[in-house]
Design a protein around this motif. Structure first.
Motif, PDB file in Angstrom:
ATOM      1  N   LEU A 149     -17.761 -47.335  35.540  1.00 33.12           N
ATOM      2  CA  LEU A 149     -18.727 -48.087  34.265  1.00 33.12           C
ATOM      3  C   LEU A 149     -18.102 -48.439  32.850  1.00 33.12           C
ATOM      4  N   GLU A 150     -16.827 -48.052  32.938  1.00 36.17           N
ATOM      5  CA  GLU A 150     -16.058 -47.991  31.897  1.00 36.17           C
ATOM      6  C   GLU A 150     -16.657 -47.393  30.476  1.00 36.17           C
ATOM      7  N   GLU A 151     -17.260 -46.529  30.731  1.00 37.28           N
ATOM      8  CA  GLU A 151     -18.260 -45.719  29.521  1.00 37.28           C
ATOM      9  C   GLU A 151     -16.857 -44.658  29.287  1.00 37.28           C
ATOM     10  N   VAL A 152     -16.034 -44.965  28.571  1.00 38.31           N
ATOM     11  CA  VAL A 152     -14.817 -44.146  28.035  1.00 38.31           C
ATOM     12  C   VAL A 152     -15.493 -42.910  27.044  1.00 38.31           C
ATOM     13  N   LYS A 153     -16.306 -43.324  26.118  1.00 44.01           N
ATOM     14  CA  LYS A 153     -16.847 -41.958  25.297  1.00 44.01           C
ATOM     15  C   LYS A 153     -17.491 -41.269  25.909  1.00 44.01           C
ATOM     16  N   GLU A 154     -18.312 -41.426  26.868  1.00 42.56           N
ATOM     17  CA  GLU A 154     -19.167 -40.472  27.636  1.00 42.56           C
ATOM     18  C   GLU A 154     -18.061 -39.712  28.710  1.00 42.56           C
ATOM     19  N   CYS A 155     -17.104 -40.460  29.183  1.00 41.18           N
ATOM     20  CA  CYS A 155     -16.310 -39.901  29.955  1.00 41.18           C
ATOM     21  C   CYS A 155     -15.440 -38.760  29.446  1.00 41.18           C
ATOM     22  N   ASP A 156     -14.929 -39.332  28.043  1.00 37.08           N
ATOM     23  CA  ASP A 156     -14.134 -38.211  27.222  1.00 37.08           C
ATOM     24  C   ASP A 156     -15.053 -37.029  27.257  1.00 37.08           C
ATOM     25  N   LYS A 157     -16.083 -37.089  26.751  1.00 37.01           N
ATOM     26  CA  LYS A 157     -17.044 -35.972  26.581  1.00 37.01           C
ATOM     27  C   LYS A 157     -17.230 -34.919  28.015  1.00 37.01           C
ATOM     28  N   MET A 158     -17.381 -35.794  28.974  1.00 39.16           N
ATOM     29  CA  MET A 158     -17.434 -35.072  30.227  1.00 39.16           C
ATOM     30  C   MET A 158     -16.400 -34.160  30.426  1.00 39.16           C
ATOM     31  N   TYR A 159     -14.892 -35.049  30.423  1.00 39.11           N
ATOM     32  CA  TYR A 159     -13.634 -33.987  30.744  1.00 39.11           C
ATOM     33  C   TYR A 159     -13.583 -32.812  29.920  1.00 39.11           C
ATOM     34  N   LYS A 160     -14.118 -33.186  28.772  1.00 43.00           N
ATOM     35  CA  LYS A 160     -13.784 -31.911  27.611  1.00 43.00           C
ATOM     36  C   LYS A 160     -14.838 -30.752  28.003  1.00 43.00           C
ATOM     37  N   LYS A 161     -16.155 -31.229  28.511  1.00 43.01           N
ATOM     38  CA  LYS A 161     -16.820 -29.985  29.002  1.00 43.01           C
ATOM     39  C   LYS A 161     -16.417 -29.578  30.364  1.00 43.01           C
ATOM     40  N   GLY A 162     -15.769 -30.373  31.239  1.00 43.32           N
ATOM     41  CA  GLY A 162     -15.382 -29.817  32.392  1.00 43.32           C
ATOM     42  C   GLY A 162     -14.066 -28.887  32.029  1.00 43.32           C
ATOM     43  N   LEU A 163     -13.099 -29.381  31.195  1.00 47.71           N
ATOM     44  CA  LEU A 163     -12.001 -28.290  30.805  1.00 47.71           C
ATOM     45  C   LEU A 163     -12.434 -27.122  30.034  1.00 47.71           C
ATOM     46  N   LYS A 164     -13.476 -27.127  29.347  1.00 46.01           N
ATOM     47  CA  LYS A 164     -13.988 -25.926  28.627  1.00 46.01           C
ATOM     48  C   LYS A 164     -14.478 -24.646  30.035  1.00 46.01           C
ATOM     49  N   LYS A 165     -15.005 -25.336  30.959  1.00 48.56           N
ATOM     50  CA  LYS A 165     -15.515 -24.572  31.966  1.00 48.56           C
ATOM     51  C   LYS A 165     -14.481 -24.266  33.088  1.00 48.56           C
ATOM     52  N   PHE A 166     -13.389 -25.245  32.939  1.00 47.92           N
ATOM     53  CA  PHE A 166     -12.267 -24.873  33.936  1.00 47.92           C
ATOM     54  C   PHE A 166     -10.783 -25.245  33.210  1.00 47.92           C
ATOM     55  N   PRO A 167     -10.699 -24.390  32.346  1.00 48.70           N
ATOM     56  CA  PRO A 167      -9.275 -24.543  31.375  1.00 48.70           C
ATOM     57  C   PRO A 167      -8.122 -24.494  32.133  1.00 48.70           C
ATOM     58  N   LYS A 168      -8.007 -24.218  33.265  1.00 52.57           N
ATOM     59  CA  LYS A 168      -6.790 -24.154  34.029  1.00 52.57           C
ATOM     60  C   LYS A 168      -6.743 -25.185  35.259  1.00 52.57           C
ATOM     61  N   SER A 169      -7.477 -26.113  35.141  1.00 52.64           N
ATOM     62  CA  SER A 169      -7.497 -27.158  36.157  1.00 52.64           C
ATOM     63  C   SER A 169      -6.851 -28.165  36.129  1.00 52.64           C
ATOM     64  N   GLY A 170      -5.882 -28.282  36.980  1.00 50.99           N
ATOM     65  CA  GLY A 170      -4.563 -29.349  36.807  1.00 50.99           C
ATOM     66  C   GLY A 170      -5.180 -30.617  37.236  1.00 50.99           C
ATOM     67  N   PRO A 171      -5.932 -30.671  38.138  1.00 53.13           N
ATOM     68  CA  PRO A 171      -6.602 -32.194  38.228  1.00 53.13           C
ATOM     69  C   PRO A 171      -7.507 -32.754  37.098  1.00 53.13           C
ATOM     70  N   LEU A 172      -8.190 -31.808  36.455  1.00 51.80           N
ATOM     71  CA  LEU A 172      -8.899 -32.317  35.413  1.00 51.80           C
ATOM     72  C   LEU A 172      -8.167 -32.795  34.137  1.00 51.80           C
ATOM     73  N   TYR A 173      -6.941 -32.004  33.847  1.00 53.86           N
ATOM     74  CA  TYR A 173      -6.098 -32.477  32.757  1.00 53.86           C
ATOM     75  C   TYR A 173      -5.369 -33.932  33.277  1.00 53.86           C
ATOM     76  N   SER A 174      -5.007 -33.821  34.302  1.00 50.11           N
ATOM     77  CA  SER A 174      -4.292 -35.203  34.911  1.00 50.11           C
ATOM     78  C   SER A 174      -5.310 -36.218  34.789  1.00 50.11           C
ATOM     79  N   GLU A 175      -6.610 -36.129  35.437  1.00 49.83           N
ATOM     80  CA  GLU A 175      -7.541 -37.363  35.335  1.00 49.83           C
ATOM     81  C   GLU A 175      -8.120 -37.587  33.570  1.00 49.83           C
ATOM     82  N   TYR A 176      -7.802 -36.629  32.920  1.00 52.18           N
ATOM     83  CA  TYR A 176      -8.149 -36.898  31.848  1.00 52.18           C
ATOM     84  C   TYR A 176      -7.017 -37.578  30.811  1.00 52.18           C
TER      85      TYR A 176
END
Length: 340
Positions: free
Chosen positions: A104-131
């Motif tokens: 959907l090219e919603e970059v700002k919302e996607c940015d917030k979502m990845y930050k939320k995900g990494l806060k919950k899973f700070p050792k997730s390689g896939p989330l860092y990669s995709e962020y």
């Protein structure tokens, strides 16, 4: 009388068990439709299965993913938001949400979502990669920070090495594109990305590391101690490439590098990639490994000729390679970007 009172409870339990089993069966049916590309039927069956098992996380993930694959992004986004708000949301929930937001090219919302995900899973390689990939698509130079943090937090995940190697190859860096590139090739030796990385690795040696007569300027300006050590030893091997960078000259360079590294820096910088190279060197398989790594890219005809004339040697290496899994361990992180 007590036996009669138990009957309603047993009946309710039996009904619930049947419904649960029906939902499970329907889920399997839906996954079959997903695999065949029949997304309409997959959505129909999943929605009916969720009537029976409303909180089933796996079915909800598959439903959102099916909407995404069908390109019904509005419905996919509605479901993705519910997924990442669940207390039992896993890493895959955030990955699915990331796919939807990016579509959907919603970059700002996607940015917030990845930050939320990494806060919950700070050792997730896939989330860092995709962020990092999201940041790169937005021309944000901090993308490399995410990939470095991913390498540090989850060294067994290959995606961050891949992205970081590509990034460093586009810069003046002469170390990490080579180191990360070779690590990734060993992690994904059979994938298309692994094959493409072989070409990049050879270019990194030819066009970056050995493009000048000396590496001294790079050594002098390098602040990272691991990179300085790498360049210092490579600088000693430059004369071996006086007639060009070939599979044979790279084999000689890399053999000498490993010998020098273990004489000088291995205690200070233990590193699984170099341990693996030393193992191959000591067991007589390093030449075959270098042929596998560079041969198909450098000169396919010469590579085919070498494998035929050294059939036993090459077969020994291939059997050895097929029976091992290469993973970088925790605690062997020496880059500096993620430590800012």
């Amino acid at each position: 009388m007590k036996k009669l009172l138990l009957l309603p409870s047993l009946v309710l339990f039996a009904v619930a068990a049947v419904a649960q089993e029906d939902a499970k069966s329907m889920h399997e049916t839906a996954k079959g439709y997903m695999r065949s590309g029949d997304f309409d039927n997959a959505i129909l069956v999943l929605n009916r299965a969720l009537v029976q098992d409303k909180t089933n996380l796996e079915m909800q993930k598959d439903l959102v993913m099916t909407y995404y694959l069908k390109r019904e992004y509005a419905k996919a986004l509605e479901g993705a938001k519910l997924l990442i708000d669940r207390d039992d949301a896993d890493v895959i929930c955030f990955q699915i949400a990331g796919n939807v937001y990016k579509a959907l090219e919603e970059v700002k919302e996607c940015d917030k979502m990845y930050k939320k995900g990494l806060k919950k899973f700070p050792k997730s390689g896939p989330l860092y990669s995709e962020y990092g990939e999201l940041l790169l698509s937005a021309h944000n130079s901090t993308a490399i920070d995410m990939w470095e943090k991913g390498i540090q937090a989850d060294p067994g995940y290959g995606g961050n090495y891949y992205n970081a190697a590509l990034y460093y190859f586009s810069t003046e860096d002469k170390v990490w594109s080579i180191v990360y590139g070779e690590i990734f090739i060993n992690m994904e030796s059979l994938s298309q990305r692994g094959a493409a990385m072989k070409e990049l690795l050879l270019k990194a040696y030819k066009e970056k590391l050995f493009s000048q007569a000396t590496l001294q300027k790079d050594i002098d300006k390098t602040k990272n101690e691991f990179a300085k050590a790498f360049l210092t030893i490579m600088n000693k091997q430059l004369s071996l490439t006086n007639k060009g960078v070939t599979v044979e000259s790279l084999g000689a360079v890399r053999s000498r590098f490993i010998l020098d590294w273990y004489n000088t820096y291995s205690t200070k910088f233990p590193y699984k990639l170099f341990d693996y190279q030393q193992q191959l060197l000591q067991s007589g398989m390093f030449e075959a490994y270098n042929q596998w790594l560079f041969g198909p890219v450098d000169n396919l005809a010469s590579y085919d000729s070498w494998t035929k004339s050294h059939a036993d040697q090459y077969e020994t290496f291939k059997k050895f390679q097929a029976n091992r899994v290469f993973r970088m361990p925790q605690g062997q992180y020496y880059a500096v970007v993620a430590a800012k």
